[in-house]
Design an enzyme around this catalytic site. Structure first.
Site, PDB file in Angstrom:
ATOM      1  N   HIS A 236      57.917 -13.865  39.367  1.00 44.00           N
ATOM      2  CA  HIS A 236      57.361 -14.254  38.078  1.00 44.00           C
ATOM      3  C   HIS A 236      55.834 -14.118  38.056  1.00 44.00           C
ATOM      4  N   TYR A 240      51.927 -11.846  35.826  1.00 38.95           N
ATOM      5  CA  TYR A 240      50.567 -12.209  35.417  1.00 38.95           C
ATOM      6  C   TYR A 240      49.530 -11.490  36.270  1.00 38.95           C
ATOM      7  N   HIS A 387      62.079  -6.089  26.860  1.00 36.82           N
ATOM      8  CA  HIS A 387      61.012  -7.110  26.897  1.00 36.82           C
ATOM      9  C   HIS A 387      59.845  -6.640  27.759  1.00 36.82           C
ATOM     10  N   PHE A 388      60.149  -6.125  28.948  1.00 34.29           N
ATOM     11  CA  PHE A 388      58.981  -5.871  29.793  1.00 34.29           C
ATOM     12  C   PHE A 388      58.342  -4.509  29.578  1.00 34.29           C
ATOM     13  N   HIS A 389      59.001  -3.617  28.837  1.00 34.78           N
ATOM     14  CA  HIS A 389      58.242  -2.421  28.449  1.00 34.78           C
ATOM     15  C   HIS A 389      57.261  -2.730  27.331  1.00 34.78           C
ATOM     16  N   ARG A 450      71.923  -3.947  31.297  1.00 32.92           N
ATOM     17  CA  ARG A 450      70.840  -3.199  31.935  1.00 32.92           C
ATOM     18  C   ARG A 450      71.389  -2.614  33.236  1.00 32.92           C
ATOM     19  N   ARG A 451      70.636  -1.719  33.883  1.00 32.87           N
ATOM     20  CA  ARG A 451      70.981  -1.164  35.185  1.00 32.87           C
ATOM     21  C   ARG A 451      72.396  -0.591  35.186  1.00 32.87           C
TER      22      ARG A 451
HETATM   23 FE1  HAS Z   1      58.597 -11.828  31.065  1.00 33.44          FE
HETATM   24  C1  HAS Z   1      61.677 -11.284  32.574  1.00 33.44           C
HETATM   25  C2  HAS Z   1      59.550 -15.036  30.261  1.00 33.44           C
HETATM   26  C3  HAS Z   1      55.455 -12.464  29.753  1.00 33.44           C
HETATM   27  C4  HAS Z   1      57.382  -8.986  32.612  1.00 33.44           C
HETATM   28  N1  HAS Z   1      59.382 -10.402  32.327  1.00 33.44           N
HETATM   29  C5  HAS Z   1      60.665 -10.347  32.804  1.00 33.44           C
HETATM   30  C6  HAS Z   1      60.831  -9.176  33.636  1.00 33.44           C
HETATM   31  C7  HAS Z   1      59.590  -8.543  33.686  1.00 33.44           C
HETATM   32  C8  HAS Z   1      58.696  -9.329  32.845  1.00 33.44           C
HETATM   33  C9  HAS Z   1      59.236  -7.304  34.475  1.00 33.44           C
HETATM   34  O1  HAS Z   1      61.760 -17.009  31.081  1.00 33.44           O
HETATM   35  C10 HAS Z   1      62.149  -8.727  34.270  1.00 33.44           C
HETATM   36  C11 HAS Z   1      62.288  -8.864  35.732  1.00 33.44           C
HETATM   37  C12 HAS Z   1      63.597  -8.292  36.174  1.00 33.44           C
HETATM   38  O2  HAS Z   1      63.649  -7.075  36.496  1.00 33.44           O
HETATM   39  O3  HAS Z   1      64.610  -9.013  36.132  1.00 33.44           O
HETATM   40  N2  HAS Z   1      57.703 -13.422  30.130  1.00 33.44           N
HETATM   41  C13 HAS Z   1      58.272 -14.614  29.870  1.00 33.44           C
HETATM   42  C14 HAS Z   1      57.337 -15.474  29.117  1.00 33.44           C
HETATM   43  C15 HAS Z   1      56.180 -14.733  28.977  1.00 33.44           C
HETATM   44  C16 HAS Z   1      56.418 -13.457  29.629  1.00 33.44           C
HETATM   45  C17 HAS Z   1      57.573 -16.863  28.622  1.00 33.44           C
HETATM   46  N3  HAS Z   1      56.777 -10.887  31.137  1.00 33.44           N
HETATM   47  C18 HAS Z   1      55.607 -11.326  30.549  1.00 33.44           C
HETATM   48  C19 HAS Z   1      54.528 -10.426  30.881  1.00 33.44           C
HETATM   49  C20 HAS Z   1      55.071  -9.440  31.697  1.00 33.44           C
HETATM   50  C21 HAS Z   1      56.482  -9.747  31.841  1.00 33.44           C
HETATM   51  C22 HAS Z   1      53.101 -10.603  30.421  1.00 33.44           C
HETATM   52  C23 HAS Z   1      54.429  -8.261  32.346  1.00 33.44           C
HETATM   53  C24 HAS Z   1      53.174  -7.916  32.264  1.00 33.44           C
HETATM   54  N4  HAS Z   1      60.301 -12.925  31.331  1.00 33.44           N
HETATM   55  C25 HAS Z   1      60.462 -14.238  30.966  1.00 33.44           C
HETATM   56  C26 HAS Z   1      61.772 -14.707  31.440  1.00 33.44           C
HETATM   57  C27 HAS Z   1      62.381 -13.633  32.117  1.00 33.44           C
HETATM   58  C28 HAS Z   1      61.426 -12.542  32.026  1.00 33.44           C
HETATM   59  C29 HAS Z   1      62.376 -16.025  31.268  1.00 33.44           C
HETATM   60  C30 HAS Z   1      63.765 -13.613  32.812  1.00 33.44           C
HETATM   61  C31 HAS Z   1      64.790 -13.140  31.860  1.00 33.44           C
HETATM   62  C32 HAS Z   1      66.112 -12.795  32.486  1.00 33.44           C
HETATM   63  O4  HAS Z   1      67.138 -13.280  31.979  1.00 33.44           O
HETATM   64  O5  HAS Z   1      66.179 -12.031  33.451  1.00 33.44           O
HETATM   65  C33 HAS Z   1      54.904 -15.226  28.309  1.00 33.44           C
HETATM   66  O6  HAS Z   1      53.827 -15.130  29.205  1.00 33.44           O
HETATM   67  C34 HAS Z   1      54.585 -14.464  27.051  1.00 33.44           C
HETATM   68  C35 HAS Z   1      53.396 -15.074  26.309  1.00 33.44           C
HETATM   69  C36 HAS Z   1      52.835 -14.100  25.312  1.00 33.44           C
HETATM   70  C37 HAS Z   1      52.588 -14.357  24.026  1.00 33.44           C
HETATM   71  C38 HAS Z   1      52.039 -13.260  23.154  1.00 33.44           C
HETATM   72  C39 HAS Z   1      50.571 -13.473  22.785  1.00 33.44           C
HETATM   73  C40 HAS Z   1      50.070 -12.322  21.973  1.00 33.44           C
HETATM   74  C41 HAS Z   1      48.894 -11.667  22.169  1.00 33.44           C
HETATM   75  C42 HAS Z   1      48.556 -10.493  21.298  1.00 33.44           C
HETATM   76  C43 HAS Z   1      47.703 -10.903  20.093  1.00 33.44           C
HETATM   77  C44 HAS Z   1      47.383  -9.726  19.233  1.00 33.44           C
HETATM   78  C45 HAS Z   1      46.152  -9.461  18.732  1.00 33.44           C
HETATM   79  C46 HAS Z   1      45.968  -8.271  17.895  1.00 33.44           C
HETATM   80  C47 HAS Z   1      44.943 -10.281  19.007  1.00 33.44           C
HETATM   81  C48 HAS Z   1      52.834 -15.686  23.421  1.00 33.44           C
HETATM   82  C49 HAS Z   1      47.904 -12.087  23.204  1.00 33.44           C
HETATM   83  C50 HAS Z   1      45.569  -8.665  16.485  1.00 33.44           C
HETATM   84  C51 HAS Z   1      46.712  -8.367  15.619  1.00 33.44           C
HETATM   85  C52 HAS Z   1      46.883  -8.791  14.359  1.00 33.44           C
HETATM   86  C53 HAS Z   1      48.090  -8.322  13.625  1.00 33.44           C
HETATM   87  C54 HAS Z   1      45.984  -9.737  13.676  1.00 33.44           C
HETATM   88  C1  HEM Z   2      63.503   0.155  33.649  1.00 30.15           C
HETATM   89  C2  HEM Z   2      62.491   3.723  30.519  1.00 30.15           C
HETATM   90  C3  HEM Z   2      57.769   3.362  31.568  1.00 30.15           C
HETATM   91  C4  HEM Z   2      58.747  -0.309  34.598  1.00 30.15           C
HETATM   92  C5  HEM Z   2      63.608   1.084  32.639  1.00 30.15           C
HETATM   93  C6  HEM Z   2      64.800   1.330  31.866  1.00 30.15           C
HETATM   94  C7  HEM Z   2      64.528   2.340  31.003  1.00 30.15           C
HETATM   95  C8  HEM Z   2      63.155   2.730  31.203  1.00 30.15           C
HETATM   96  C9  HEM Z   2      65.473   2.946  29.972  1.00 30.15           C
HETATM   97  C10 HEM Z   2      66.104   0.552  32.002  1.00 30.15           C
HETATM   98  C11 HEM Z   2      66.957   1.119  33.042  1.00 30.15           C
HETATM   99  C12 HEM Z   2      68.180   0.284  33.315  1.00 30.15           C
HETATM  100  O1  HEM Z   2      68.179  -0.936  33.137  1.00 30.15           O
HETATM  101  O2  HEM Z   2      69.195   0.892  33.742  1.00 30.15           O
HETATM  102  C13 HEM Z   2      61.135   3.964  30.572  1.00 30.15           C
HETATM  103  C14 HEM Z   2      60.451   4.986  29.806  1.00 30.15           C
HETATM  104  C15 HEM Z   2      59.120   4.894  30.105  1.00 30.15           C
HETATM  105  C16 HEM Z   2      58.973   3.803  31.053  1.00 30.15           C
HETATM  106  C17 HEM Z   2      61.130   5.947  28.847  1.00 30.15           C
HETATM  107  C18 HEM Z   2      57.957   5.696  29.604  1.00 30.15           C
HETATM  108  C19 HEM Z   2      58.046   6.884  29.094  1.00 30.15           C
HETATM  109  C20 HEM Z   2      57.612   2.283  32.417  1.00 30.15           C
HETATM  110  C21 HEM Z   2      56.351   1.737  32.846  1.00 30.15           C
HETATM  111  C22 HEM Z   2      56.632   0.698  33.688  1.00 30.15           C
HETATM  112  C23 HEM Z   2      58.072   0.600  33.808  1.00 30.15           C
HETATM  113  C24 HEM Z   2      54.992   2.250  32.413  1.00 30.15           C
HETATM  114  C25 HEM Z   2      55.700  -0.220  34.438  1.00 30.15           C
HETATM  115  C26 HEM Z   2      54.426  -0.023  34.647  1.00 30.15           C
HETATM  116  C27 HEM Z   2      60.110  -0.451  34.654  1.00 30.15           C
HETATM  117  C28 HEM Z   2      60.795  -1.393  35.504  1.00 30.15           C
HETATM  118  C29 HEM Z   2      62.176  -1.257  35.245  1.00 30.15           C
HETATM  119  C30 HEM Z   2      62.299  -0.245  34.221  1.00 30.15           C
HETATM  120  C31 HEM Z   2      60.138  -2.368  36.482  1.00 30.15           C
HETATM  121  C32 HEM Z   2      63.313  -2.069  35.845  1.00 30.15           C
HETATM  122  C33 HEM Z   2      63.982  -1.349  36.946  1.00 30.15           C
HETATM  123  C34 HEM Z   2      65.203  -2.098  37.408  1.00 30.15           C
HETATM  124  O3  HEM Z   2      65.910  -2.719  36.594  1.00 30.15           O
HETATM  125  O4  HEM Z   2      65.453  -2.079  38.622  1.00 30.15           O
HETATM  126  N1  HEM Z   2      62.609   1.947  32.208  1.00 30.15           N
HETATM  127  N2  HEM Z   2      60.211   3.275  31.324  1.00 30.15           N
HETATM  128  N3  HEM Z   2      58.627   1.564  33.017  1.00 30.15           N
HETATM  129  N4  HEM Z   2      61.034   0.236  33.897  1.00 30.15           N
HETATM  130 FE1  HEM Z   2      60.624   1.747  32.621  1.00 30.15          FE
HETATM  131 CU    CU Z   3      59.158 -14.574  34.774  1.00 27.49          CU
END
Ligand code: HAS
Ligand code: HEM
Ligand code: CU
Length: 566
Positions: A236, A240, A387-389, A450-451
């Site tokens: 997790h 960050y 979510h994470f893309h 997924r996967r």
């Molecule tokens: Fe997540 C699963 C909960 C943030 C990445 N997350 C994942 C996985 C990845 C990932 C890679 O609680 C999957 C891992 C795997 O392979 O199984 N995540 C959260 C929560 C947040 C969150 C509560 N995640 C991230 C970030 C990631 C990331 C950041 C990567 C960089 N996530 C989870 C949970 C799972 C999870 C569960 C497990 C799910 C499962 O079942 O497997 C929070 O930190 C998010 C807070 C963010 C906000 C958005 C604030 C908005 C901003 C933009 C403002 C826009 C502006 C532009 C200023 C509240 C800052 C102006 C625009 C106008 C229109 C005015």
């Molecule tokens: C998984 C597509 C770029 C990180 C996946 C999956 C897809 C995908 C379809 C789901 C696969 C599955 O669950 O079977 C793409 C495409 C991209 C892109 C089309 C850009 C053209 C990226 C980038 C990152 C990233 C930039 C991170 C820097 C991951 C990770 C997984 C994933 C961590 C999970 C792998 C796993 O479940 O083991 N991607 N992706 N991807 N992608 Fe991407």
């Molecule tokens: Cu997490």
């Protein structure tokens, strides 16, 4: 020059032009290596989004990719570990050095690079020889080769070293500037790396005590639940570790690039401090469906996870206001005129603002995941990668693409190659990931896992299972293709710049922002400053949450043999 540098007056050694050139070479090495790994990862990503659309390209890829899962392991490891760790490690050492105008310990910086490269090559070998298709989460009892686990171990160890480089510079600066708060970028880099130090203890323990000895044949069984829990201790907060370096650019550089100022330096510190404290104790929200963790702990972790959204909400409002200020300074009028007045033609600004827009959706999805009950609907479905893309694919990758448009000229003295192409690449990446992201959420809600190598099914079986969501899955495929096309344009710009024209004017300065409310005299800044104390507090909170999680596991160990399913 040395004459203008305030450090000279305070008796600190100031880096010479030659030394700064050496630091630039160091950062360039980190970034080029990271972005080359990302290029391979993205190419495989395209195959995965095509898979979900029902098209199986893997038979044509023999003998390079033996299976979908070999490719998916590479995609996860190259993008989420190799790309991020290289770019972030260099970035977090170089920026504070320039901000403090001090020379970092270059021996340690190059040692980080060399160790990380060695680890990457070992892990890559384990993936390319098809011995380790265990995916980037490495869940045992799936069993990969020692090359893979030892390689990952070295990469993680290397990623800790930049902390010492930054802390040493910070203490040198503080000795010469008694009583003054750490300058903002250095503060942010130090909190990010301290957070990562505590975070890495989980996967570090898992690797050294469970995976490495098991893959070397020293022990013959493994405890899958213990391993998963240690993994998510790190897994997790690692998100960050990917986010905060992007936030450094968003807070400390983007406001200036957009033509304005950051509204508050102390609020930025608060956001980083909260990200530090709240990131650590919540890893088990990835294990809501795992057995062996008490429901009481799952409830506590739900509440804690919702609080980790708070610093990002602070960020949303602080940055929206800073961008509005910039837009109004540029002549934007009325309710939304400031938005149109932002410098949209600047590919660096456009990339970062578009990343923020997509992160609204990524963050909202995260809050759904955080809620234990709702997570049961989306866990292990395509919702999660979607979510994470919209988080790591944008707030890390798109922000760093945006940063590279000024950073590469800054490092090389070469002009940005074809800014128009850069802008087109940015928009395609944004639209592509938004398309795949939103359609992936939709397909996930309808239960697409997924996967899953769904395209390997006979066509009528694929349609029988997924026909009802086929439109969503086709849109996933289209989105992936758009993003991949954006990446092609991006890499033309990337290499075009690296091998392009030298230009004296290209060597731009780092766009450090000014503040409307600075840190002088701020109580909040004083509270945030003692990083040692905050590290201790975070560690204690983390232990308080994890001891009750680990205790039953240690009392009831599991002895599972390894599996190789590919
Ligand atoms: Fe997540 C699963 C909960 C943030 C990445 N997350 C994942 C996985 C990845 C990932 C890679 O609680 C999957 C891992 C795997 O392979 O199984 N995540 C959260 C929560 C947040 C969150 C509560 N995640 C991230 C970030 C990631 C990331 C950041 C990567 C960089 N996530 C989870 C949970 C799972 C999870 C569960 C497990 C799910 C499962 O079942 O497997 C929070 O930190 C998010 C807070 C963010 C906000 C958005 C604030 C908005 C901003 C933009 C403002 C826009 C502006 C532009 C200023 C509240 C800052 C102006 C625009 C106008 C229109 C005015
Ligand atoms: C998984 C597509 C770029 C990180 C996946 C999956 C897809 C995908 C379809 C789901 C696969 C599955 O669950 O079977 C793409 C495409 C991209 C892109 C089309 C850009 C053209 C990226 C980038 C990152 C990233 C930039 C991170 C820097 C991951 C990770 C997984 C994933 C961590 C999970 C792998 C796993 O479940 O083991 N991607 N992706 N991807 N992608 Fe991407
Ligand atoms: Cu997490």
């Amino acid at each position: 020059s040395a004459v203008l540098n305030p450090n000279t007056a305070r008796g600190l050694a100031v880096p010479t032009a030659g030394e700064i050139a050496g630091e630039k070479k160091m950062l360039l090495a980190f970034w080029v290596t990271g972005f080359v790994a990302l290029a391979v990862g993205i190419a495989i990503g395209l195959l995965q989004s095509t898979n979900y659309a029902g098209i199986n390209l893997y038979p044509y890829l023999q003998p390079f990719l033996k299976s979908y899962y070999q490719g998916l392991t590479m995609h996860g490891v190259l993008n989420a570990y190799v790309f991020t760790f290289f770019t972030i490690s260099g970035w977090l050492m170089y920026l504070p050095a320039r901000e403090l105008k001090l020379k970092p310990n270059m021996g340690l910086a190059w040692f980080t690079y060399a160790l990380m490269l060695l680890g990457t090559l070992m892990a890559a070998y384990g993936m390319f020889d098809n011995s380790s298709s265990v995916l980037y989460t490495m869940y045992p009892p799936l069993k990969g080769s020692a090359w893979f686990y030892l390689g990952i171990t070295l990469v993680v160890v290397a990623s800790i070293v930049p902390l010492f480089v930054v802390l040493e510079m910070r203490s040198r600066w503080k000795r010469a500037n008694p009583g003054r708060p750490t300058p903002l970028v250095t503060y942010m880099s130090a909190t990010t790396l301290l957070m990562w130090l505590l975070a890495a203890l989980g996967a570090g323990t898992e690797a050294v005590f469970l995976l490495d000895p098991w893959s070397l044949g020293i022990v013959h069984t493994i405890d899958p639940l213990l391993a998963r829990t240690l993994f998510w201790w790190t897994g997790h907060p690692i998100v960050y570790f990917w986010l905060m370096p992007g936030y450094i650019s968003i807070y400390a550089l983007l406001p200036r690039q957009a033509g304005g100022k950051l509204v508050s330096d102390p609020l930025a510190r608060l956001a980083f401090l909260l990200l530090f404290v709240f990131s650590l104790p919540v890893g088990t929200h990835h294990q809501y469906t795992d057995p062996g963790i008490s429901p009481v702990m799952k409830g506590i972790v739900t509440a804690l996870t919702l609080s980790v959204a708070v610093p990002s909400l602070i960020t949303a409002f602080t940055i929206a206001l800073s961008l509005e200020y910039a837009g109004r300074r540029r002549g934007g009028k009325g309710l939304m005129g400031w938005w149109n007045a932002l410098p949209w033609k600047d590919p660096s600004v456009a990339a970062q603002v578009l990343a923020l827009v997509s992160f609204i959706f990524g963050g909202a999805g995260g809050i759904v995941n955080a809620s234990w009950q709702l997570d049961n609907v989306v866990h292990n479905t395509l919702w999660i990668p979607a979510h994470f893309h919209l988080t790591v694919g944008t707030m890390t990758t798109l922000v760093f693409m945006g940063v590279s448009f000024w950073l590469l000229p800054h490092l090389t003295g070469r002009r940005l190659y074809k800014p128009g192409l850069a802008l087109a690449g940015v928009w395609l990446w944004f639209l592509g990931l938004m398309t795949w992201g939103l359609a992936g959420h939709w397909a996930g809600l309808d239960g697409v896992p997924r996967r899953a190598w769904v395209s390997a099914l006979p066509h009528d079986q694929y349609m029988q299972l997924y026909g009802a969501v086929h439109p969503a899955l086709v849109i996933v495929g289209i989105g992936g293709a758009l993003a991949a096309l954006g990446a092609v344009l991006y890499y033309i710009v990337f290499f075009g710049t690296l091998f392009g024209q030298k230009d004296a004017k290209a060597m731009v300065e780092i766009p450090f922002t000014e503040f409307i409310a600075g840190s002088e005299g701020s109580l909040l800044t004083k509270v945030c400053e003692p990083l040692g104390l905050w590290t201790l507090i975070t560690f204690v909170i983390t232990l308080a949450v994890y001891i009750p999680v680990f205790w039953p596991m240690l009392m009831n160990p599991i002895h599972a043999p390894g599996f190789v399913l590919w």
